[in-house]
Structures are given as C-alpha cells and as structure tokens.
Scaffold this motif. Structure first.
Motif, PDB file in Angstrom:
ATOM      1  N   TYR A 268       2.582  -9.041  -9.359  1.00 44.19           N
ATOM      2  CA  TYR A 268       2.837  -8.738  -7.945  1.00 44.19           C
ATOM      3  C   TYR A 268       1.942  -7.594  -7.500  1.00 44.19           C
ATOM      4  O   TYR A 268       1.805  -6.590  -8.201  1.00 44.19           O
ATOM      5  N   TYR A 269       1.351  -7.760  -6.307  1.00 44.40           N
ATOM      6  CA  TYR A 269       0.512  -6.674  -5.785  1.00 44.40           C
ATOM      7  C   TYR A 269       0.673  -6.576  -4.272  1.00 44.40           C
ATOM      8  O   TYR A 269       0.649  -7.581  -3.552  1.00 44.40           O
ATOM      9  N   SER A 270       0.839  -5.349  -3.798  1.00 42.02           N
ATOM     10  CA  SER A 270       0.922  -5.096  -2.359  1.00 42.02           C
ATOM     11  C   SER A 270      -0.055  -3.989  -1.996  1.00 42.02           C
ATOM     12  O   SER A 270      -0.586  -3.291  -2.863  1.00 42.02           O
ATOM     13  N   ASN A 271      -0.269  -3.814  -0.708  1.00 42.97           N
ATOM     14  CA  ASN A 271      -1.200  -2.787  -0.238  1.00 42.97           C
ATOM     15  C   ASN A 271      -0.742  -1.383  -0.592  1.00 42.97           C
ATOM     16  O   ASN A 271      -1.533  -0.438  -0.568  1.00 42.97           O
ATOM     17  N   TYR A 272       0.540  -1.221  -0.913  1.00 46.25           N
ATOM     18  CA  TYR A 272       1.030   0.102  -1.296  1.00 46.25           C
ATOM     19  C   TYR A 272       0.313   0.625  -2.536  1.00 46.25           C
ATOM     20  O   TYR A 272       0.261   1.825  -2.773  1.00 46.25           O
ATOM     21  N   GLY A 273      -0.210  -0.289  -3.352  1.00 47.62           N
ATOM     22  CA  GLY A 273      -0.850   0.125  -4.586  1.00 47.62           C
ATOM     23  C   GLY A 273      -2.303   0.498  -4.444  1.00 47.62           C
ATOM     24  O   GLY A 273      -2.957   0.811  -5.447  1.00 47.62           O
ATOM     25  N   ASN A 274      -2.859   0.468  -3.226  1.00 47.21           N
ATOM     26  CA  ASN A 274      -4.268   0.796  -3.050  1.00 47.21           C
ATOM     27  C   ASN A 274      -4.559   2.220  -3.519  1.00 47.21           C
ATOM     28  O   ASN A 274      -3.806   3.156  -3.236  1.00 47.21           O
ATOM     29  N   LEU A 275      -5.687   2.374  -4.198  1.00 50.36           N
ATOM     30  CA  LEU A 275      -6.081   3.676  -4.726  1.00 50.36           C
ATOM     31  C   LEU A 275      -6.540   4.613  -3.611  1.00 50.36           C
ATOM     32  O   LEU A 275      -7.167   4.179  -2.638  1.00 50.36           O
ATOM     33  N   ASP A 276      -6.267   5.877  -3.778  1.00 53.66           N
ATOM     34  CA  ASP A 276      -6.846   6.914  -2.927  1.00 53.66           C
ATOM     35  C   ASP A 276      -8.096   7.458  -3.614  1.00 53.66           C
ATOM     36  O   ASP A 276      -8.291   7.301  -4.822  1.00 53.66           O
ATOM     37  N   SER A 277      -8.941   8.124  -2.823  1.00 50.15           N
ATOM     38  CA  SER A 277     -10.167   8.666  -3.415  1.00 50.15           C
ATOM     39  C   SER A 277      -9.885   9.949  -4.186  1.00 50.15           C
ATOM     40  O   SER A 277     -10.506  10.232  -5.200  1.00 50.15           O
ATOM     41  N   GLU A 278      -8.944  10.773  -3.716  1.00 44.85           N
ATOM     42  CA  GLU A 278      -8.629  12.029  -4.386  1.00 44.85           C
ATOM     43  C   GLU A 278      -7.215  11.965  -4.937  1.00 44.85           C
ATOM     44  O   GLU A 278      -6.269  11.656  -4.217  1.00 44.85           O
ATOM     45  N   ILE A 279      -7.081  12.242  -6.230  1.00 43.69           N
ATOM     46  CA  ILE A 279      -5.808  12.095  -6.918  1.00 43.69           C
ATOM     47  C   ILE A 279      -5.442  13.429  -7.545  1.00 43.69           C
ATOM     48  O   ILE A 279      -6.256  14.028  -8.255  1.00 43.69           O
TER      49      ILE A 279
END
Length: 738
Positions: A268-279
């Motif tokens: 399962y994948y949703s847009n909530y899992g999109n990576l940010d550039s700064e972590i």
C-alpha cells in the motif's frame, strides 16, 4: 507545490492488451474482493479485479477504505489492525467484545499453477482447487474456502452403479469362464445390495471395491480380459469412494498453511509517504520505533525506514557518526549527573570552568573527524546506489541523487542533464517526489523480483501534469505485466477512455456507507453524489473531443446554448439533404469574447487552422473584432436573420419558441405567445415579458427551451421542417464551413 509539466512516465514493459490474456503468474491472482464492517464500509459488495483496476470517486466517498482492508489481508509490511481507526464506530463495542466473529475482508483468488499442489495435499481433483477464498477476521485469523469444491454424493453413487452395470454387460461377452462367471456373480450381488440400500455411503463403495480387488488372482494371466475389466472396475469404485469420503480441503491444516504461504503480499502506498528534502534525524530515529503515529506521520516514517534500509545505512548510525566535540561532552556530562546526582552537577560545573581555557583532546578530535569522513563515504555510496537502481527502473531522465548530512539534518539533492545544478528534492516537482518515494517502497516491500505482490496506490500522481497523468496510466500497464494494481482516483486523466473496463465507481449510498460498482451507469446514491460518473464521462469526453478535433473545422460560439442549437441545425440540414460538410464541424462554447480570443490562439497553435466564430448581434461581435484582428473570420447572426440584437433563437420559428416557453413558464397570467412580435429579437422580448409579468426566469431557461426545441424538431420528419427556417440554417452552415 511545483509541477513540472515535462515530467512524464514511460512504460517499462510491453503493455498487455485488454483483450489478450496476461501470462500466468506464479502464486495466486486476485479475482475479486469484498469489504464489510470496515470504517465507512458496511458492505461494499463484490469488487472484480483486473490486472489494473481503477476505483473512481469523489473525495470522502471512501475509496481509501476499500484499499486499506485488502492491504491488511496480507501486508508486505505494516498493515496492523487498529481498532480505534478500523472498527466502524457504530459497531465498535460489539466488535471489540467479539473480534473473532467479524470479518472485514474476503478475497477470491485464482490459484494458477498452485492448484495441482493444493489438490495433491487435499486429495481432491484439481478442478476443486482452481479458486480459493480467503477472509480475515478482526482477531487476525483467516477463514479459507474452496468455492469449486462440493461433494456430489448422488452423482458419485450413480457413476459407481453405472460402472457395475457396464461391467456386467462386458463380462457376459468375455471368454475365460473360470474367471468370468465368478466376476458376473459378484457384480450381480453388488448391484442387488447397493440398489437395495436406502442410502449408499462412501464406506459401502469401499467394501464393494475391496470385494472386486479380492477376486483378482495373485498371479493372473497377462492377457486376461476379465482381469483387466476387474481392475478397471476396482479403480472406478475407488475413485467414487474417495470422492464421497474426501474431507473439505479447507479443513486440512497443511492445505491452510499452503494457501496462506502463496497469498500475494499487498503493498500500500499513499502520497503521505512522499519524501521531504530535509530530514531531521532525531525525529526519524524516534518515529521508527513508535506505534502511536497518525496516518501521515506513519506513512512518512515507513518511507524513511525503507530509504535507509535500501541504501544500506541506518539513521541512528548517521546521527552518531555526525556528533561533534560538544555533543560528546554534553552526553558524558549528562551520564555523570544522572549517576552522581548533586556532586556530579558540581563536578560538571567545575570541569566546564577548567576546560574553558583548554582546547579539546587532539585524539578525540581525530576520532570525530574520522567518524564524519566515514559518514561522508557511506552517504556518497548510498547516493550512488540509489542513482543506479532508480535509473534501472525509471527509463526516462538521468536523475542523480546525493545524500548530505549536516549535524542532525539529512538532505536529498537531485540533478539531471536538463538541470545540472543540484536542487533539494522538495524543490523539484511533486511528481518526482512521488515516483522516487513509490519506487523505494515498491522495490523494498516487493523484494526486488516484484513477484506475487498486488500494488494498492491511493490517489497516485495527482500532483502530475494532466499529460503525465495519462502517461502514468500507461505506466501502470507496464507494471501490471508483473503485478496487479488497484488504484484510487478522482481525476479523468487517470481513467483512459480505452481502459474503461478497468474502472469501478465508488460512491456514498443512501444509507451513508461506501458502495462500489463495476456498472458505470449505476445510480450513485443521492442526486448530489454523482462525482464518479462525472469523472468517467469526463474521461470519455476528453477522448472523443481529442479524436474529433483531428481534421475537424472548429466553430467557436459563446455558450452551450448556441452549441446545442447549432449541432441540432447541422443534423437537420444533413438529414434533409441540404448540406454536406467537407469535414466535421465542431461547435465549441467559449463563454466570452476574451475566452474566445484565447481559444483562437490555442487552436491556431495546435495546427488545426484558425476557427470560424459565430457571434450574436448584441455587441459581442464588435468587441471581439477589436481584440482579435482581421485574420479571424467572424460570422454574425444578425446579418443572416436581418435583426439588430439577434441571438441563436432567432434562427427558429418564433411561434414554436413562444409556445414551448409558455410550457416552461406556466405561472404568468398572460401567455408569451399572445404578445410575441416575430419581427423583434426573441430573447429580448422574453426578458421584457417576464419582467412585466413579475416573474424571474430560471438561470438556465434558454437551455431548457433549447432542449424542448430539439426534442420537438428531431421527433418529426425532414419534410415537416419549415422551408424558410431550413433555408436559413443551410445558409449559416455553409457560411461557417467555408
């Protein structure tokens, strides 16, 4: 959010035809599933699954609630049941007290190549294990059934008796009396006994089989017909006996284990899992061990966990390797204070006062420098690995990724041939963020080979440009050669008209629960819930419009009222044999002279040629001439009907329009037909009449009137048309078609 319009997807694999069966996959193939008593879903009904299935519905219709339970049937990772989120609120207490009595998902699978193995384990015919149904209950247990398994004892008995009767006839014609006669007597006795029983059981057939076997000599003649007949009869009776006493294969523990082992894993994948550039690394380390995160934070933590696992480094390690002198000193002091209490605090203050005049230990500084160098090498290696693997998977573009750690902060930088300057991931398109994040989750959870996984994508690619959304739909076809895909959307660009067979409508039923249907014409609950059908129709209209514009003559008009009337006029003139267009005429509503100006420029740049424009005589023609210039041909209605202020209605017999308007508006005391002047523009008179009668015409009264006119005129024959009106229509059609 930024959108890069040239970020398009390219299918990686040959696209399977909708009509050509896909090659048989290893493992099970999902055929259909049903959700019940899960969040907003009371009972979805059966939802058929193709290689690619699109769940289409408006926001808040419950599309996600049709993916989540399927994920939790057999998740590739995560997917734990959350009572406070997953139990329907109306049944929360009931399900909590007896979770073993409520199933939330039931799925039916084609067992494919595994059918033979399951049949062997269960000792049933392979036909009985071609399909398997797997349901999961809220206590985490599974219920398994084989829909094609059904013992037909009556048929087995009749076939056994038939075999005995056939053997009696066959034995009568054989030689070898020393073997034939005992065989005939035995068959007669068995038939008399079995036919005399009220109920024949599997054990009765077992005894009959054993009697036949006992009659076969230990050392029979090699060419004996009687012995061959006895052996054939023994085999048939044994098969029918086995069919009658075979247990339900779903009750065998070894069969159950085999079914669970071969279930596809659901990613399962949703847009909530999109990576940010700064972590921020401390948060990453903390969130990876937490089980109380919300949906958005949990999805992002999952993607980050996958990212660090994929590139072979751990967030905790990167954090520790980046510690400087102050971090080490502060940690040592904190431990001392915790161990020694007040004396430790005083010692800490004393040490700080002394160290203020001293530089850090050179050996310690050397260790810190070596640790940071190791971190830099690890991150460089990880970025190289991600770049190479993403390039193998994504054939469009040559993206290069670089990881950087600065203290507690971790950043992802991206560059490519078109944009060689490195930019943070967050400042690239959301489309790239989505594809990179999905790539990581998919590749990690599907374990590289991607076999026996079903991809569940929640609102994929909605941040992409419409053209890229269309390409994404084709990209799914490539992935579907190895993995089934089910995705949710409300965008018509992700529902191709030539792929409507994969579309399922999701809507809110009249009882407030989520419903799903493969019938795209099915009513969607209340009249206010028609969003799914609108998206499907929009996809179809986009495809039709795109195809129709190829080689067609565009005629721009002001509104859908003119569009409807002129389309009807064209059809009537063609049917009457008065007009034969050299190419298709497309009437497109613009809405205003300004919008017309924009549409003219767009159509001209699309190599379709400058369109004609048909405008009324209420001032819009003059305004447009001033802005468009002499290159565009404007056809004015007033010049054809000879009326100042004419509109499209003046192309029709006014007596007919007045009569039909009186049927739309039944409130006035005086009929419009009694005072209408045929020599004046129709619309202006209708507005004056409504004002004089004290009524307010509906906002779409012209549209309602046009629909009534269309119904009346198209119901008659071409010979019934008014000759003067037909001549005027033909004149206008020829003017716009030149």
């Amino acid at each position: 959010m930024r959108h890069e319009t040239d970020f398009t997807a390219e299918p990686l694999l040959e696209q399977p035809s909708e009509t050509r069966p896909a090659p048989e996959r290893a493992g099970f193939t999902l055929l259909r599933y049903r959700v019940s008593n899960f969040r907003s879903v009371t009972d979805s009904g059966w939802l058929d699954a193709d290689h690619v299935t699109a769940l289409i519905g408006v926001n808040e219709s419950g599309k996600t609630n049709l993916l989540m339970p399927l994920w939790k049937l057999n998740p590739a990772s995560g997917g734990e049941l959350q009572p406070t989120s997953d139990y329907p609120k109306a049944l929360f207490a009931t399900i909590r007290n007896a979770p073993e009595q409520f199933q939330f998902i039931a799925a039916e699978f084609d067992t494919g190549k595994e059918a033979a193995r399951l049949a062997e384990l269960a000792r049933v015919p392979p036909e009985a294990t071609r399909r398997v149904s797997v349901a999961r209950l809220y206590d985490g247990s599974y219920q398994i059934a084989f829909p094609d398994f059904a013992r037909d004892d009556t048929q087995a008995i009749q076939q056994a008796l038939g075999a005995l009767r056939d053997a009696r006839i066959a034995f009568a014609e054989m030689a070898e009396p020393e073997l034939r006669d005992p065989a005939r007597r035995l068959v007669d006795d068995l038939l008399d006994e079995l036919e005399g029983l009220e109920t024949v059981t599997g054990n009765d057939l077992r005894l009959a089989r054993n009697c036949v076997a006992a009659l076969i000599p230990e050392d029979p003649p090699a060419t004996s017909e009687v012995v061959a007949g006895l052996r054939a009869l023994q085999k048939t009776l044994g098969q029918k006996m086995a069919a009658m006493i075979a247990p339900d294969p779903a009750m065998r523990e070894d069969v159950r284990r085999a079914v669970i082992a071969h279930l596809p894993r659901f990613v399962y994948y949703s847009n909530y899992g999109n990576l940010d550039s700064e972590i921020y690394l401390p948060h990453v380390v903390d969130n990876m061990d937490r089980a109380d995160l919300g949906a958005k934070e949990s999805a992002k933590a999952r993607t980050l966990r996958v990212l660090f696992d994929f590139v072979g480094v751990q967030a905790q390690e990167i954090l520790e390797l980046g510690r400087d002198f102050r971090d080490i000193r502060d940690e040592a002091e904190a431990r001392m204070i915790a161990e020694q209490g007040r004396s430790g605090l005083l010692r800490s203050l004393w040490n700080r006062a002394r160290r203020a005049e001293h530089t850090p230990d050179p050996e310690l500084l050397g260790q810190i420098a070596e640790a940071k160098r190791m971190r830099s090498i690890l991150l460089q290696s990880a970025g190289t690995k991600l770049t190479a693997r993403f390039a193998d998977w994504w054939k469009q573009g040559d993206y290069r990724f670089r990881f950087e750690a600065d203290g507690n902060h971790f950043r992802i930088w991206v560059a490519d041939a078109r944009r060689p300057q490195e930019v943070e991931l967050e400042h690239r398109s959301t489309g790239l963020q989505w594809f990179l994040s999905f790539f990581l989750v998919f590749l990690h959870e599907a374990r590289g080979a991607h076999e026996n996984c079903v991809l569940l994508l929640d609102e994929p690619g909605h941040s992409l440009h419409p053209l890229a959304q269309r390409d994404l739909s084709a990209f799914f076809d490539g992935l579907a050669a190895q993995n089934q895909i089910i995705y949710t959307t409300h965008s018509p660009f992700l529902v191709d008209a030539d792929r409507l067979v994969r579309a399922r409508k999701v809507y809110v039923g009249r009882d407030g629960s989520t419903r799903v249907s493969g019938d795209l014409m099915e009513a969607e609950g209340s009249d206010s819930q028609r969003g799914a059908a609108f998206a499907v129709r929009a996809a179809l209209r986009l495809a039709v419009a795109d195809a129709s514009m190829q080689g067609a003559q565009a005629v721009l008009v002001q509104s859908s009222v003119e569009q409807g009337y002129l389309s009807m006029i064209k059809s009537l003139c063609v049917a009457a044999g008065q007009f034969v267009p050299q190419r298709e005429l497309i009437f497109a509503p613009a809405g205003s002279p300004h919008a017309m100006n924009l549409m003219v420029r767009l159509l001209d740049s699309d190599a379709t040629g400058l369109p004609r424009l048909l405008l009324d005589d209420t001032g819009s023609a003059q305004r447009f001439r001033r802005s468009a210039g002499p290159a565009v041909e404007v056809v004015e209605m007033g010049r054809h009907v000879g009326l100042q202020g004419a509109t499209i209605e003046d192309f029709f017999p006014k007596e007919l329009l007045a009569m039909l308007l009186d049927r739309v508006e039944r409130r006035p005391e005086h009929l419009f037909a009694d005072q209408m002047d045929p020599a004046k523009p129709f619309v202006a008179q209708a507005l004056d009449w409504a004002k004089a009668e004290g009524i307010t015409l509906a906002g779409d009264w012209r549209t309602q009137l046009a629909e009534r006119v269309r119904t009346r005129l198209q119901a008659g024959k071409p010979s019934d048309l008014d000759p003067q009106a037909l001549a005027l229509w033909t004149q206008v059609m020829r003017a716009v078609a030149v």
